[in-house]
Design an enzyme around this catalytic site. Structure first.
Site, PDB file in Angstrom:
ATOM      1  N   ALA A  10       0.803  -1.230   0.000  1.00 45.18           N
ATOM      2  CA  ALA A  10       0.000   0.000   0.000  1.00 45.18           C
ATOM      3  C   ALA A  10       0.837   1.281   0.000  1.00 45.18           C
ATOM      4  O   ALA A  10       0.335   2.337  -0.389  1.00 45.18           O
ATOM      5  CB  ALA A  10      -0.940  -0.004   1.205  1.00 45.18           C
ATOM      6  N   MET A  14       2.418   1.846  -7.025  1.00 44.40           N
ATOM      7  CA  MET A  14       1.127   1.313  -7.486  1.00 44.40           C
ATOM      8  C   MET A  14       0.143   1.204  -6.330  1.00 44.40           C
ATOM      9  O   MET A  14      -1.045   1.500  -6.473  1.00 44.40           O
ATOM     10  CB  MET A  14       1.324  -0.060  -8.141  1.00 44.40           C
ATOM     11  CG  MET A  14       1.948  -0.014  -9.511  1.00 44.40           C
ATOM     12  SD  MET A  14       0.913   0.842 -10.713  1.00 44.40           S
ATOM     13  CE  MET A  14      -0.401  -0.360 -10.927  1.00 44.40           C
ATOM     14  N   GLY A  78      -1.084  -7.831  -9.278  1.00 43.65           N
ATOM     15  CA  GLY A  78      -0.496  -7.020 -10.345  1.00 43.65           C
ATOM     16  C   GLY A  78       1.008  -7.124 -10.370  1.00 43.65           C
ATOM     17  O   GLY A  78       1.640  -6.716 -11.345  1.00 43.65           O
ATOM     18  N   THR A  79       1.575  -7.664  -9.300  1.00 44.98           N
ATOM     19  CA  THR A  79       3.033  -7.802  -9.235  1.00 44.98           C
ATOM     20  C   THR A  79       3.522  -8.686 -10.372  1.00 44.98           C
ATOM     21  O   THR A  79       2.892  -9.704 -10.684  1.00 44.98           O
ATOM     22  CB  THR A  79       3.444  -8.431  -7.885  1.00 44.98           C
ATOM     23  OG1 THR A  79       2.813  -7.708  -6.834  1.00 44.98           O
ATOM     24  CG2 THR A  79       4.952  -8.409  -7.707  1.00 44.98           C
ATOM     25  N   PHE A 104      -2.710  -3.936 -16.327  1.00 43.29           N
ATOM     26  CA  PHE A 104      -4.131  -3.645 -16.126  1.00 43.29           C
ATOM     27  C   PHE A 104      -4.630  -2.506 -17.013  1.00 43.29           C
ATOM     28  O   PHE A 104      -5.776  -2.096 -16.890  1.00 43.29           O
ATOM     29  CB  PHE A 104      -4.397  -3.299 -14.657  1.00 43.29           C
ATOM     30  CG  PHE A 104      -4.501  -4.503 -13.759  1.00 43.29           C
ATOM     31  CD1 PHE A 104      -5.695  -5.200 -13.643  1.00 43.29           C
ATOM     32  CD2 PHE A 104      -3.406  -4.948 -13.042  1.00 43.29           C
ATOM     33  CE1 PHE A 104      -5.803  -6.317 -12.824  1.00 43.29           C
ATOM     34  CE2 PHE A 104      -3.493  -6.061 -12.219  1.00 43.29           C
ATOM     35  CZ  PHE A 104      -4.696  -6.739 -12.109  1.00 43.29           C
ATOM     36  N   HIS A 131      10.649   1.120 -19.236  1.00 43.50           N
ATOM     37  CA  HIS A 131      10.053   1.370 -17.913  1.00 43.50           C
ATOM     38  C   HIS A 131      10.951   2.288 -17.083  1.00 43.50           C
ATOM     39  O   HIS A 131      12.133   2.470 -17.394  1.00 43.50           O
ATOM     40  CB  HIS A 131       9.840   0.057 -17.157  1.00 43.50           C
ATOM     41  CG  HIS A 131       8.666  -0.742 -17.646  1.00 43.50           C
ATOM     42  ND1 HIS A 131       8.727  -1.549 -18.762  1.00 43.50           N
ATOM     43  CD2 HIS A 131       7.384  -0.849 -17.177  1.00 43.50           C
ATOM     44  CE1 HIS A 131       7.539  -2.121 -18.961  1.00 43.50           C
ATOM     45  NE2 HIS A 131       6.716  -1.705 -18.022  1.00 43.50           N
ATOM     46  N   LYS A 135      12.146  -0.214 -11.653  1.00 47.30           N
ATOM     47  CA  LYS A 135      11.481  -1.514 -11.889  1.00 47.30           C
ATOM     48  C   LYS A 135      12.473  -2.638 -11.635  1.00 47.30           C
ATOM     49  O   LYS A 135      13.597  -2.620 -12.124  1.00 47.30           O
ATOM     50  CB  LYS A 135      10.959  -1.580 -13.330  1.00 47.30           C
ATOM     51  CG  LYS A 135      10.175  -2.856 -13.636  1.00 47.30           C
ATOM     52  CD  LYS A 135       9.499  -2.777 -14.991  1.00 47.30           C
ATOM     53  CE  LYS A 135       8.788  -4.064 -15.363  1.00 47.30           C
ATOM     54  NZ  LYS A 135       7.765  -4.489 -14.410  1.00 47.30           N
ATOM     55  N   THR A 142       4.595  -7.728 -19.048  1.00 48.45           N
ATOM     56  CA  THR A 142       3.797  -7.425 -20.242  1.00 48.45           C
ATOM     57  C   THR A 142       4.509  -7.902 -21.504  1.00 48.45           C
ATOM     58  O   THR A 142       3.891  -8.522 -22.381  1.00 48.45           O
ATOM     59  CB  THR A 142       3.550  -5.901 -20.338  1.00 48.45           C
ATOM     60  OG1 THR A 142       2.882  -5.487 -19.147  1.00 48.45           O
ATOM     61  CG2 THR A 142       2.722  -5.557 -21.555  1.00 48.45           C
TER      62      THR A 142
HETATM   63  N1  LIG Z   1       0.046  -5.316 -13.514  1.00 49.07           N
HETATM   64  C1  LIG Z   1       0.215  -4.024 -13.789  1.00 49.07           C
HETATM   65  O1  LIG Z   1      -0.589  -3.392 -14.510  1.00 49.07           O
HETATM   66  C2  LIG Z   1       1.399  -3.296 -13.201  1.00 49.07           C
HETATM   67  C3  LIG Z   1       1.596  -1.935 -13.430  1.00 49.07           C
HETATM   68  C4  LIG Z   1       2.670  -1.315 -12.813  1.00 49.07           C
HETATM   69  C5  LIG Z   1       3.515  -2.039 -11.980  1.00 49.07           C
HETATM   70  N2  LIG Z   1       3.313  -3.367 -11.801  1.00 49.07           N
HETATM   71  C6  LIG Z   1       4.116  -4.189 -10.887  1.00 49.07           C
HETATM   72  O2  LIG Z   1       3.671  -3.908  -9.560  1.00 49.07           O
HETATM   73  C7  LIG Z   1       4.755  -4.173  -8.638  1.00 49.07           C
HETATM   74  C8  LIG Z   1       4.909  -2.990  -7.699  1.00 49.07           C
HETATM   75  O3  LIG Z   1       5.405  -1.867  -8.436  1.00 49.07           O
HETATM   76  P1  LIG Z   1       5.658  -0.474  -7.717  1.00 49.07           P
HETATM   77  O4  LIG Z   1       6.261   0.409  -8.734  1.00 49.07           O
HETATM   78  O5  LIG Z   1       4.438  -0.031  -6.979  1.00 49.07           O
HETATM   79  O6  LIG Z   1       6.795  -0.913  -6.634  1.00 49.07           O
HETATM   80  P2  LIG Z   1       7.179  -0.153  -5.298  1.00 49.07           P
HETATM   81  O7  LIG Z   1       8.565  -0.603  -4.964  1.00 49.07           O
HETATM   82  O8  LIG Z   1       6.910   1.313  -5.418  1.00 49.07           O
HETATM   83  O9  LIG Z   1       6.152  -0.733  -4.208  1.00 49.07           O
HETATM   84  C9  LIG Z   1       6.225  -2.027  -3.670  1.00 49.07           C
HETATM   85  C10 LIG Z   1       5.760  -1.941  -2.208  1.00 49.07           C
HETATM   86  O10 LIG Z   1       5.607  -3.266  -1.699  1.00 49.07           O
HETATM   87  C11 LIG Z   1       6.012  -3.232  -0.341  1.00 49.07           C
HETATM   88  N3  LIG Z   1       6.258  -4.602   0.130  1.00 49.07           N
HETATM   89  C12 LIG Z   1       7.408  -5.318   0.072  1.00 49.07           C
HETATM   90  N4  LIG Z   1       7.222  -6.532   0.613  1.00 49.07           N
HETATM   91  C13 LIG Z   1       5.921  -6.607   1.016  1.00 49.07           C
HETATM   92  C14 LIG Z   1       5.117  -7.609   1.638  1.00 49.07           C
HETATM   93  N5  LIG Z   1       5.635  -8.818   1.944  1.00 49.07           N
HETATM   94  N6  LIG Z   1       3.810  -7.337   1.891  1.00 49.07           N
HETATM   95  C15 LIG Z   1       3.281  -6.134   1.583  1.00 49.07           C
HETATM   96  N7  LIG Z   1       3.994  -5.134   0.995  1.00 49.07           N
HETATM   97  C16 LIG Z   1       5.293  -5.380   0.713  1.00 49.07           C
HETATM   98  C17 LIG Z   1       7.224  -2.327  -0.351  1.00 49.07           C
HETATM   99  O11 LIG Z   1       7.535  -1.842   0.975  1.00 49.07           O
HETATM  100  C18 LIG Z   1       6.754  -1.230  -1.297  1.00 49.07           C
HETATM  101  O12 LIG Z   1       6.111  -0.169  -0.589  1.00 49.07           O
HETATM  102  C19 LIG Z   1       5.967  -4.498  -9.520  1.00 49.07           C
HETATM  103  O13 LIG Z   1       6.111  -5.905  -9.614  1.00 49.07           O
HETATM  104  C20 LIG Z   1       5.602  -3.923 -10.879  1.00 49.07           C
HETATM  105  O14 LIG Z   1       6.234  -4.579 -11.953  1.00 49.07           O
HETATM  106  C21 LIG Z   1       2.266  -3.997 -12.395  1.00 49.07           C
END
Ligand SMILES: NC(=O)c1ccc[n+]([C@@H]2O[C@H](COP(=O)([O-])OP(=O)(O)OC[C@H]3O[C@@H](n4cnc5c(N)ncnc54)[C@H](O)[C@@H]3O)[C@@H](O)[C@H]2O)c1
Length: 218
Positions: A10, A14, A78-79, A104, A131, A135, A142
């Site tokens: 959170a 994202m 989404g990860t 998404f 990206h 990342k 994707t």
């Molecule tokens: N599917 C999609 O459309 C889409 C779009 C954008 C990004 N992503 C993916 O989403 C993921 C997150 O991207 P981001 O840019 O927000 O990363 P980010 O590093 O900004 O955020 C990740 C967050 O997860 C937290 N975290 C780590 N371990 C955790 C746990 N065990 N439980 C809960 N929270 C935990 C971290 O502290 C951090 O705040 C990446 O894998 C990225 O590739 C997917």
């Protein structure tokens, strides 16, 4: 009926966008924000949630999804960059469902669909995915999914630069001609309509895990 939603990751880029989108949705209630950066573990928010949305890290998403499924809580993932196959056993053993999408954004789903169609008619193709430089995984989920839906071997080139969000070009070549299909996400809001659709639909899936937003759109 109001859907109770908790967000894993959170505090992340994202995750913050998902928190805002859930708070703005009339049919949803934000019941938890899990993130080590907030001092809240996923286990602490599972009891109050119907659905967890996970945008964390490649090395935590699978364990988080297993925790959700073991607790009977649906999970929207989404990860990217984790082993999807490893999710099947946990999903089969649970009454709850898992939905996964590497992207998404509706424009990205369309890009993948058009690329799959074009690959049936053009001799060769390569993917350039671009990206932001924070990342963690490469190639992007994707790009890997786009290539998997296309015919033949499709090389993927990954660019990581500050200022970018999420972008991809699929370049096709054939005798005396080329075709480029390009998709751009300029902000993380681009992903939110798709995330909210998945939250609304994850409870009624007939297959779990289900991978790809196209299954909910078309
Ligand atoms: N599917 C999609 O459309 C889409 C779009 C954008 C990004 N992503 C993916 O989403 C993921 C997150 O991207 P981001 O840019 O927000 O990363 P980010 O590093 O900004 O955020 C990740 C967050 O997860 C937290 N975290 C780590 N371990 C955790 C746990 N065990 N439980 C809960 N929270 C935990 C971290 O502290 C951090 O705040 C990446 O894998 C990225 O590739 C997917």
């Amino acid at each position: 009926m109001t859907i109770r939603v908790a967000v894993a990751g959170a505090a992340g880029r994202m995750g913050q966008a998902v928190v805002a989108a859930v708070e703005g949705a009339d049919d949803m209630e934000l019941t938890g924000r899990a993130d080590p950066a907030l001092g809240t573990a996923l286990a602490d928010v599972l009891g109050d949630a119907d659905v967890v949305v996970d945008f964390t890290r490649p090395d935590t998403a699978l364990d988080n999804a297993r925790q959700c499924l073991a607790a009977g809580v649906h999970v929207v993932i989404g990860t990217t960059g984790f082993d999807l196959d490893a999710l099947h056993d946990a999903a089969a053993a649970s009454d709850a469902n898992a939905f996964v999408a590497p992207n998404f954004a509706i424009s990205a789903v369309l890009m993948m669909r058009f690329a799959a169609e074009a690959s049936q008619h053009m001799a060769a193709a390569e993917i350039v995915e671009l990206h932001h430089d924070a990342k963690l995984d490469a190639p992007s989920g994707t790009a890997a999914r786009t290539a998997a839906q296309m015919q033949g071997e499709v090389p993927i080139h990954s660019v990581r630069l500050p200022g970018l969000v999420a972008h991809q070009e699929v370049i096709f070549g054939d005798v005396g001609q080329s075709l480029t299909i390009r998709q751009d996400s300029y902000s993380r809001e681009s992903f939110m309509p798709g995330v909210l659709i998945a939250v609304r639909r994850v409870g009624e899936l007939e297959t779990s895990p289900l991978v790809g937003l196209e299954h909910l759109l078309f």
